[in-house]
Design a protein around this motif. Structure first.
Motif: not given
Length: 634
Positions: A81-110
């Motif tokens: 998941t982090a490599n996917l985000l990095h591929h799309w330009g997310v770096d140390r100064h980029s923010t990824v928003a998370l809006i979802a109820p708890n689920c298995a994928e949300l733990v990984t994504a966080t």
């Protein structure tokens, strides 16, 4: 340094209050803590690759059908998941928003968002305007959110954000154990939208291809509640989160075989630090409730069976959860449960007593706030301290200060009540107030002075570091220039055996500016009269001025989305009732309403043609509360 010696340094004895001196004899820097939440995860996956890290329940009814994830698999999923985000330009100064109820994928994504960039968990219950403002302030252009199968309402919000060009990448999460269908394109150029898990599977799961975070890098920005105006964004460094997680994990009462139950939403720091990061330190398994968490009515009917099935050792919840559990028949062997933690709001003595009588377990209080990462104070199983929420955690320092009108702070000796302030490795670097190029611009906004954070709470700290809370500084009721701590009223009411919750606020008053009134919840609607409760409190408050002038019985006390007391609706109700009573004898009053304007209530009086508007204004002018008069239409 060999592994055995490292573990000895990492895990000192921490079972009773006296242990804190020996713990602090070793500098925190010498304890070998991982440098980041990613390094913490790598350590867990290296030490216990095949051990179960997570069991995520689909919902409160299907509690026997968990999705299980090992520490090794969790690291692999986070890498992808982090490599996917990095591929799309997310770096140390980029923010990824998370809006979802708890689920298995949300733990990984966080965890992946903290690895590739900066995580920004957001409560979906906030208004669209507030969510938009948080996204703007954080700079997030990537949104990880619930797909329509997981939460249709959140998906609808995500569509609005994408359509308004607030974000340009939307990654969808599936219900635990299921997959998410590819959504129909929104027909907008420059917008990427798709299922997170399916897209991440195309990326390497063995290593992170970007630059791993350092301890001083930001790990997350958490909003602070949003009860008035747009919520603030409190920044956390990786050092903040790892240090606080270690302080929680360094608990001799729990070992590697302990199982933690998690049901608070992951936009809350408690869910992240207490039930995700801290278990990583010891290789402890966490059982996560379904997307509704403690709001799932089906969970309570099965709760004790869940404890027995998964051998739950520890849990963390707000007082209202334990009040409900005190009424759920214990229909299973719950002997594994040793550490039921309670926090976020004051624990009513009746809840403590009823839970103990019902289960044989003592609730353990804690205290913390988002700006100090999460936890700053803990209690002890075998050594309760009456009136205290617990002792300060190692390497965190707490004291009471007096604050002058110009903001100057003066230390108070142990045992005196003042503004509670905190310093140490868990104190945040500031609120996000903007950006300078790629960098966040942070500001303590007056709360942070020379490394000491003003919590906004009034408290007494004794010589052993035990904290005795005395209410919120801004909640003081000012009666004729006399300051009244609402906690004294609430404490008096909570000693009544039929009172399960109490909140005191100021009600506008013509003569005194405001007078104290209280709102209470009861064991049953007719358990005791409001008049009797007034008498009960009057006999027990420390001063006559604090005796409530009115007690109102309500079905529930208002709480924020994360379970903290929310007094603004009560102040609104008190302002409305005061105006209603004052205007009762005047003709032509069609309606009296009140609402918050910023942090103060405003009363609106609707009148018909028979009303004398000047007479109405003359009555309202006697209050300090702002007011409006409107004509009734139709």
């Amino acid at each position: 340094m060999n592994q055995t010696h490292t573990e000895d340094v990492l895990w000192p004895r921490y079972a009773e209050p006296a242990d804190i001196a020996d713990i602090e004899a070793v500098p925190l820097a010498e304890r070998g803590l991982p440098v980041s939440t990613y390094a913490l995860l790598r350590r867990a996956a290296t030490l216990w690759p095949d051990r179960t890290a997570l069991r995520v329940l689909p919902d409160g009814d299907r509690w026997q059908e968990p999705t299980s994830i090992s520490f090794g698999q969790l690291l692999t999923d986070v890498h992808r998941t982090a490599n996917l985000l990095h591929h799309w330009g997310v770096d140390r100064h980029s923010t990824v928003a998370l809006i979802a109820p708890n689920c298995a994928e949300l733990v990984t994504a966080t965890l992946a968002a903290q690895l590739a960039g900066v995580a920004a968990p957001i409560n979906a219950a906030l208004s669209l305007d507030h969510i938009t403002e948080l996204l703007r302030r954080s700079g997030a252009r990537v949104l990880i959110t619930a797909g329509p199968e997981l939460d249709p309402a959140i998906w609808a919000t995500a569509r609005q954000l994408a359509t308004a060009r607030v974000v340009d990448t939307v990654l969808l999460l599936a219900p635990t154990g299921e997959t998410v269908s590819r959504p129909e394109p929104l027909g907008m150029d420059g917008l990427t939208i798709g299922p997170l898990h399916a897209l991440a599977m195309d990326f390497d799961g063995t290593e992170f291809t970007g630059i791993p975070p350092a301890g001083t890098d930001l790990a997350a920005v958490f909003h602070t509640g949003g009860t008035t105006g747009a919520p603030k964004l409190a920044a956390h460094t990786h050092t903040n989160e790892v240090a606080d997680a270690w302080m929680i994990a360094a608990n001799t009462a729990l070992d590697e075989d302990s199982v933690v139950f998690a049901a608070l939403p992951l936009f809350h720091v408690n869910a992240l630090v207490v039930t995700l990061l801290a278990p990583l330190f010891r290789g402890q398994s966490a059982v996560w409730a379904g997307p509704l968490g403690y709001r799932d009515p089906l969970l309570y009917g099965n709760f004790w069976k869940i404890v027995e099935r998964y051998q739950i050792s520890a849990m963390s919840a707000v007082p209202t959860v334990y009040a409900v559990l005190s009424q759920c028949p214990v229909d299973a062997d719950i002997s594994s449960l040793r550490y039921p933690l309670v926090g976020a709001s004051a624990l009513p003595p009746s809840v403590r007593t009823k839970f103990a009588e019902h289960t044989g377990l003592q609730l353990l209080e804690g205290y913390g706030l988002t700006e100090a990462t999460c936890a700053s104070v803990r209690s002890f199983t075998e050594l309760p301290r009456d009136g205290a929420v617990g002792q300060r955690l190692p390497y965190q320092h707490l004291k009471a200060v007096d604050i002058d009108d110009d903001g100057t702070r003066h230390d108070l000796p142990a045992g005196q009540v003042g503004h509670l302030v905190i310093s140490g490795p868990c104190v945040f670097p500031g609120y996000v107030v903007g950006r300078d190029g790629d960098e966040f611009r942070l500001d303590g906004l007056g709360a942070l002075v020379d490394g000491w954070l003003d919590t906004g709470d009034l408290a007494m700290v004794d010589a052993e570091g035990f904290v005795h809370l005395r209410g919120r500084a801004k909640d003081l009721i000012i009666r004729g220039g006399h300051n009244i701590d609402p906690t004294t009223i609430e404490d008096a009411l909570l000693t009544h055996p039929d009172v399960t919750g109490a909140a005191a606020v100021g009600r506008p008053d013509i003569h005194a500016g405001e007078v104290p009134v209280a709102y209470v919840t009861l064991t049953s609607p007719d358990a005791v009269s409001a008049e009797d409760l007034c008498s009960w409190a009057t006999a027990r408050v420390p001063e006559r001025a604090a005796a409530p002038k009115l007690v109102t019985v309500v079905p529930d006390l208002p709480l924020t989305a994360i379970g903290k007391p929310y007094k603004l609706p009560l102040r609104v109700d008190a302002a409305r009732s005061a105006a209603l009573d004052a205007l009762a004898e005047l003709p032509g009053i069609a309606d009296v309403a009140a609402a918050m304007d910023g942090s103060a209530p405003v009363v609106t009086v609707t009148v018909d043609s028979s009303a004398d508007r000047d007479a109405v204004a003359a009555v309202l002018d006697q209050f300090t509360t702002a007011w409006l008069i409107e004509a009734r239409h139709g």
